[in-house]
Design a protein around this motif. Structure first.
Motif, PDB file in Angstrom:
ATOM      1  N   THR A   1       0.750  -1.328  -0.121  1.00  0.00           N
ATOM      2  CA  THR A   1       0.074   0.012  -0.165  1.00  0.00           C
ATOM      3  C   THR A   1       0.873   1.339  -0.081  1.00  0.00           C
ATOM      4  O   THR A   1       0.188   2.537  -0.209  1.00  0.00           O
ATOM      5  N   LEU A   2       2.015   0.954   0.371  1.00  0.00           N
ATOM      6  CA  LEU A   2       2.745   2.360   0.361  1.00  0.00           C
ATOM      7  C   LEU A   2       2.856   2.984  -0.858  1.00  0.00           C
ATOM      8  O   LEU A   2       2.858   4.369  -1.026  1.00  0.00           O
ATOM      9  N   PRO A   3       3.166   2.357  -2.074  1.00  0.00           N
ATOM     10  CA  PRO A   3       3.188   3.100  -3.458  1.00  0.00           C
ATOM     11  C   PRO A   3       1.709   2.924  -3.841  1.00  0.00           C
ATOM     12  O   PRO A   3       1.603   2.456  -4.974  1.00  0.00           O
ATOM     13  N   ALA A   4       0.720   3.415  -3.260  1.00  0.00           N
ATOM     14  CA  ALA A   4      -0.766   3.341  -3.622  1.00  0.00           C
ATOM     15  C   ALA A   4      -0.935   4.069  -4.936  1.00  0.00           C
ATOM     16  O   ALA A   4      -1.918   3.493  -5.589  1.00  0.00           O
ATOM     17  N   GLU A   5      -0.488   4.997  -5.024  1.00  0.00           N
ATOM     18  CA  GLU A   5      -0.431   5.546  -6.459  1.00  0.00           C
ATOM     19  C   GLU A   5      -0.347   4.907  -7.812  1.00  0.00           C
ATOM     20  O   GLU A   5      -0.647   5.204  -8.641  1.00  0.00           O
ATOM     21  N   LEU A   6       0.565   3.770  -7.416  1.00  0.00           N
ATOM     22  CA  LEU A   6       0.948   2.854  -8.666  1.00  0.00           C
ATOM     23  C   LEU A   6       0.006   1.730  -8.871  1.00  0.00           C
ATOM     24  O   LEU A   6      -0.040   1.078  -9.704  1.00  0.00           O
ATOM     25  N   ILE A   7      -0.764   1.840  -7.668  1.00  0.00           N
ATOM     26  CA  ILE A   7      -1.931   0.531  -7.793  1.00  0.00           C
ATOM     27  C   ILE A   7      -3.217   0.971  -8.151  1.00  0.00           C
ATOM     28  O   ILE A   7      -3.870   0.695  -8.668  1.00  0.00           O
ATOM     29  N   ALA A   8      -3.708   2.063  -7.318  1.00  0.00           N
ATOM     30  CA  ALA A   8      -4.890   2.862  -7.614  1.00  0.00           C
ATOM     31  C   ALA A   8      -4.875   4.090  -8.011  1.00  0.00           C
ATOM     32  O   ALA A   8      -4.413   4.827  -7.083  1.00  0.00           O
ATOM     33  N   ASN A   9      -5.280   4.623  -9.006  1.00  0.00           N
ATOM     34  CA  ASN A   9      -4.956   5.794  -9.355  1.00  0.00           C
ATOM     35  C   ASN A   9      -5.860   6.553 -10.840  1.00  0.00           C
ATOM     36  O   ASN A   9      -5.973   5.479 -11.579  1.00  0.00           O
TER      37      ASN A   9
ATOM     38  N   TYR B   1      -8.738   7.510  -4.422  1.00  0.00           N
ATOM     39  CA  TYR B   1      -9.612   7.487  -3.495  1.00  0.00           C
ATOM     40  C   TYR B   1     -10.537   8.413  -3.468  1.00  0.00           C
ATOM     41  O   TYR B   1     -11.568   8.339  -2.768  1.00  0.00           O
ATOM     42  N   GLN B   2     -10.164   9.264  -4.206  1.00  0.00           N
ATOM     43  CA  GLN B   2     -11.577  10.301  -4.260  1.00  0.00           C
ATOM     44  C   GLN B   2     -12.074  10.621  -5.725  1.00  0.00           C
ATOM     45  O   GLN B   2     -12.837  11.400  -5.982  1.00  0.00           O
ATOM     46  N   THR B   3     -11.876   9.705  -6.599  1.00  0.00           N
ATOM     47  CA  THR B   3     -12.507   9.426  -7.680  1.00  0.00           C
ATOM     48  C   THR B   3     -14.121   8.749  -7.612  1.00  0.00           C
ATOM     49  O   THR B   3     -14.169   7.808  -7.106  1.00  0.00           O
ATOM     50  N   ILE B   4     -14.746   9.766  -8.496  1.00  0.00           N
ATOM     51  CA  ILE B   4     -16.264   9.170  -8.358  1.00  0.00           C
ATOM     52  C   ILE B   4     -16.590   8.715 -10.021  1.00  0.00           C
ATOM     53  O   ILE B   4     -15.988   8.985 -10.724  1.00  0.00           O
ATOM     54  N   ASN B   5     -17.228   7.670  -9.575  1.00  0.00           N
ATOM     55  CA  ASN B   5     -17.185   6.708 -10.898  1.00  0.00           C
ATOM     56  C   ASN B   5     -18.767   7.306 -11.336  1.00  0.00           C
ATOM     57  O   ASN B   5     -19.867   6.792 -10.443  1.00  0.00           O
TER      58      ASN B   5
ATOM     59  N   ASP C   1     -14.644   4.368  -5.390  1.00  0.00           N
ATOM     60  CA  ASP C   1     -14.205   2.983  -5.189  1.00  0.00           C
ATOM     61  C   ASP C   1     -13.614   2.782  -3.841  1.00  0.00           C
ATOM     62  O   ASP C   1     -12.713   3.247  -3.327  1.00  0.00           O
ATOM     63  N   VAL C   2     -14.356   1.592  -3.417  1.00  0.00           N
ATOM     64  CA  VAL C   2     -14.014   1.125  -1.894  1.00  0.00           C
ATOM     65  C   VAL C   2     -12.682   0.378  -1.728  1.00  0.00           C
ATOM     66  O   VAL C   2     -11.968   0.715  -0.905  1.00  0.00           O
ATOM     67  N   THR C   3     -12.219  -0.460  -2.890  1.00  0.00           N
ATOM     68  CA  THR C   3     -10.917  -0.889  -3.017  1.00  0.00           C
ATOM     69  C   THR C   3      -9.784   0.379  -2.632  1.00  0.00           C
ATOM     70  O   THR C   3      -8.829   0.019  -2.156  1.00  0.00           O
ATOM     71  N   ALA C   4     -10.063   1.289  -3.586  1.00  0.00           N
ATOM     72  CA  ALA C   4      -9.060   2.377  -3.746  1.00  0.00           C
ATOM     73  C   ALA C   4      -8.909   2.983  -2.513  1.00  0.00           C
ATOM     74  O   ALA C   4      -8.001   3.373  -1.740  1.00  0.00           O
ATOM     75  N   ARG C   5     -10.166   3.326  -1.755  1.00  0.00           N
ATOM     76  CA  ARG C   5     -10.133   3.988  -0.402  1.00  0.00           C
ATOM     77  C   ARG C   5      -9.593   3.020   0.689  1.00  0.00           C
ATOM     78  O   ARG C   5      -8.803   3.689   1.560  1.00  0.00           O
ATOM     79  N   LEU C   6      -9.873   1.582   0.554  1.00  0.00           N
ATOM     80  CA  LEU C   6      -9.057   0.881   1.579  1.00  0.00           C
ATOM     81  C   LEU C   6      -7.615   0.893   1.569  1.00  0.00           C
ATOM     82  O   LEU C   6      -7.113   0.852   2.645  1.00  0.00           O
TER      83      LEU C   6
END
Length: 347
Positions: free
Chosen positions: A39-47, A107-111, A136-141
Motif C-alpha cells: 500500500t505504500l506506493p498506492a498511487e501505482l496501484i490505484a489511481n 481514493y477520491q475518484t467518483i465513478n 471506489d471502496v478498494t482504492a479507499r481501503l
C-alpha cells in the motif's frame, strides 16, 4: 544472512530466535510488512491518472506530472482528464497508448458510470463496490490502510520519544523533580482524552499534522511510568556511580549507560502503542472528528457502513481491514514481548 546471524552477539541471537519461535507473531510481522509495502506506493496501484502515456513519439508520466489537455492536442489549458473518452481518442489517434494502474480509481475518484445508484454493489469495475458518493471502496481501503499505518507510526515515534525523555528525567534525578512531575502526570492523565480531542478537532481545522500534534499531547504519557521505573532502578548501579565519580555528565550517563537498559522493556510496548494509535484515529474518523472530509479513512468507511445498512460491503470491508491490521499488530507485539523476555529460551 546466516553469516550476519552468526556475527551477532549472543543476546541479539537469542532475541531473534525467540521472535522466530513465536510463529504467529513472526508470520504476522511478514504479513503486515507485505501489506504495508503493497500500500505504500498506492498511487501505482490505484489511481485515476495513467502510469505512462506514449503520445506523438514522446513519453509522459501523468501520475507524477500534471499535463494540460493541450499537450495532447486538446482545447483546454487545464489538466487532462484521462478518463474522458475525448482525451483517450486524442491520444490513440496519433498511435499513442496508455498504461493504467491495476485499479483505475483514486481514493477520491467518483465513478459516474455506475449501473445502480451509489452505493453500488461489487462488480467487475469496482471490486468491492462504491461508497455513498460513488468512490471506489478498494482504492479507499488501500489509501486508508497506508495513512492509518503512517499516522500510527508517526504518533508512536514522536509520543514515545517525548515519553521516554520525560520518564528518563524523572527517574534519573528523582526527588522533587520526580514528585512534582508525578503529580502533574496524575492531573494530565485524568483528562478525558477522547472528549478533549473531539472538542479541539471541532474548533481547529483538522489535517494530518494538526491531528497528529493534538494526539501527541495526550499520548506521550504511555511510556513515562515504565521508563521512570527503569531509571529509578538503574541510577544507583555501580557502573552509573563509577561514571559519576569519573566526571561523566548526566546527559551522557542517561543516554549511553542507563537508556539502553530501559529500552529493552520499552520496545516491547511499541507495537501495542501503534495499535492504540491506529484505533484512536479510526474512532475519531468514525465520529467525524478525524482527518479532513474526503480523506481515505477506515473510520469514515465504517461510519458509512453504519449509515448504509442496505450496503453491507461497506461495513464488512472496513471491518475486515481494521480487524486484520489490529490483529497483526497485536500478534507482532506478543512476539516482540517474547523476544525481550530474559526468562524465555528459544525452543
Amino acid at each position: 544472512m546466516m553469516g550476519m546471524f552468526r556475527n551477532m552477539d549472543p543476546i541479539t541471537r537469542r532475541r531473534l530466535a525467540n521472535f522466530r519461535a513465536n510463529k504467529r507473531g513472526y508470520w504476522s510481522f511478514w504479513a503486515f510488512l507485505a501489506l504495508f509495502a503493497l500500500t505504500l506506493p498506492a498511487e501505482l496501484i490505484a489511481n485515476d491518472k495513467p502510469l505512462f502515456v506514449w503520445f506523438d513519439g514522446e513519453p509522459y508520466v501523468p501520475f507524477l506530472v500534471s499535463y494540460p489537455e493541450t499537450t495532447f492536442d486538446g482545447d483546454f489549458e487545464t489538466e487532462a482528464d484521462y478518463r474522458d473518452p475525448f482525451v483517450k481518442d486524442l491520444i490513440t489517434e496519433k498511435g499513442g497508448w496508455i498504461v493504467w494502474p491495476l485499479i483505475p480509481y483514486s481514493y477520491q475518484t467518483i465513478n459516474y458510470d455506475l449501473p445502480t445508484p451509489a452505493p453500488s454493489p461489487p462488480d467487475a469495475a469496482n471490486w468491492l463496490g462504491t461508497d455513498d458518493q460513488g468512490r471506489d471502496v478498494t482504492a479507499r481501503l488501500i489509501y486508508g490502510f497506508r495513512i492509518s499505518v503512517l499516522f500510527g507510526l508517526a504518533l508512536t515515534i514522536v509520543a514515545s520519544a517525548v515519553g521516554i525523555a520525560a520518564g528518563a528525567v524523572q527517574g534519573y534525578y528523582g526527588g522533587w523533580v520526580d514528585l512534582l512531575a508525578q503529580r502533574a502526570l496524575e492531573v494530565w492523565g485524568g483528562v478525558p482524552v477522547l472528549y478533549i480531542l473531539i472538542i479541539l478537532a471541532s474548533v481547529i481545522i483538522p489535517s494530518f499534522w494538526t491531528l497528529l500534534g493534538l494526539m501527541v499531547l495526550f499520548s506521550w504519557t504511555s511510556l513515562v511510568g515504565l521508563v521512570r521505573a527503569e531509571f529509578l532502578r538503574t541510577r544507583n548501579f555501580d557502573y552509573v556511580r563509577a561514571a559519576r565519580a569519573l566526571g561523566v555528565t548526566d546527559r551522557v550517563i542517561m543516554v549511553r549507560h542507563v537508556l539502553p537498559n530501559a529500552m529493552v522493556s520499552t520496545l516491547t510496548f511499541l507495537p501495542f502503542i501503534l495499535n492504540g494509535s491506529v484505533t484512536t484515529l479510526t474512532a475519531l474518523d468514525f465520529l467525524g472528528f478525524g482527518l479532513p472530509p474526503g480523506s481515505p479513512s477506515l473510520g469514515e468507511l465504517l461510519n458509512q457502513g453504519r449509515n448504509n445498512l442496505q450496503a453491507p460491503w461497506l461495513g464488512f470491508s472496513g471491518f475486515v481491514v481494521v480487524a486484520l491490521m489490529l490483529s497483526l499488530l497485536t500478534f507482532i507485539g506478543e512476539a516482540v514481548r517474547d523476544a525481550f523476555d530474559p526468562r524465555k529460551m528459544p525452543s
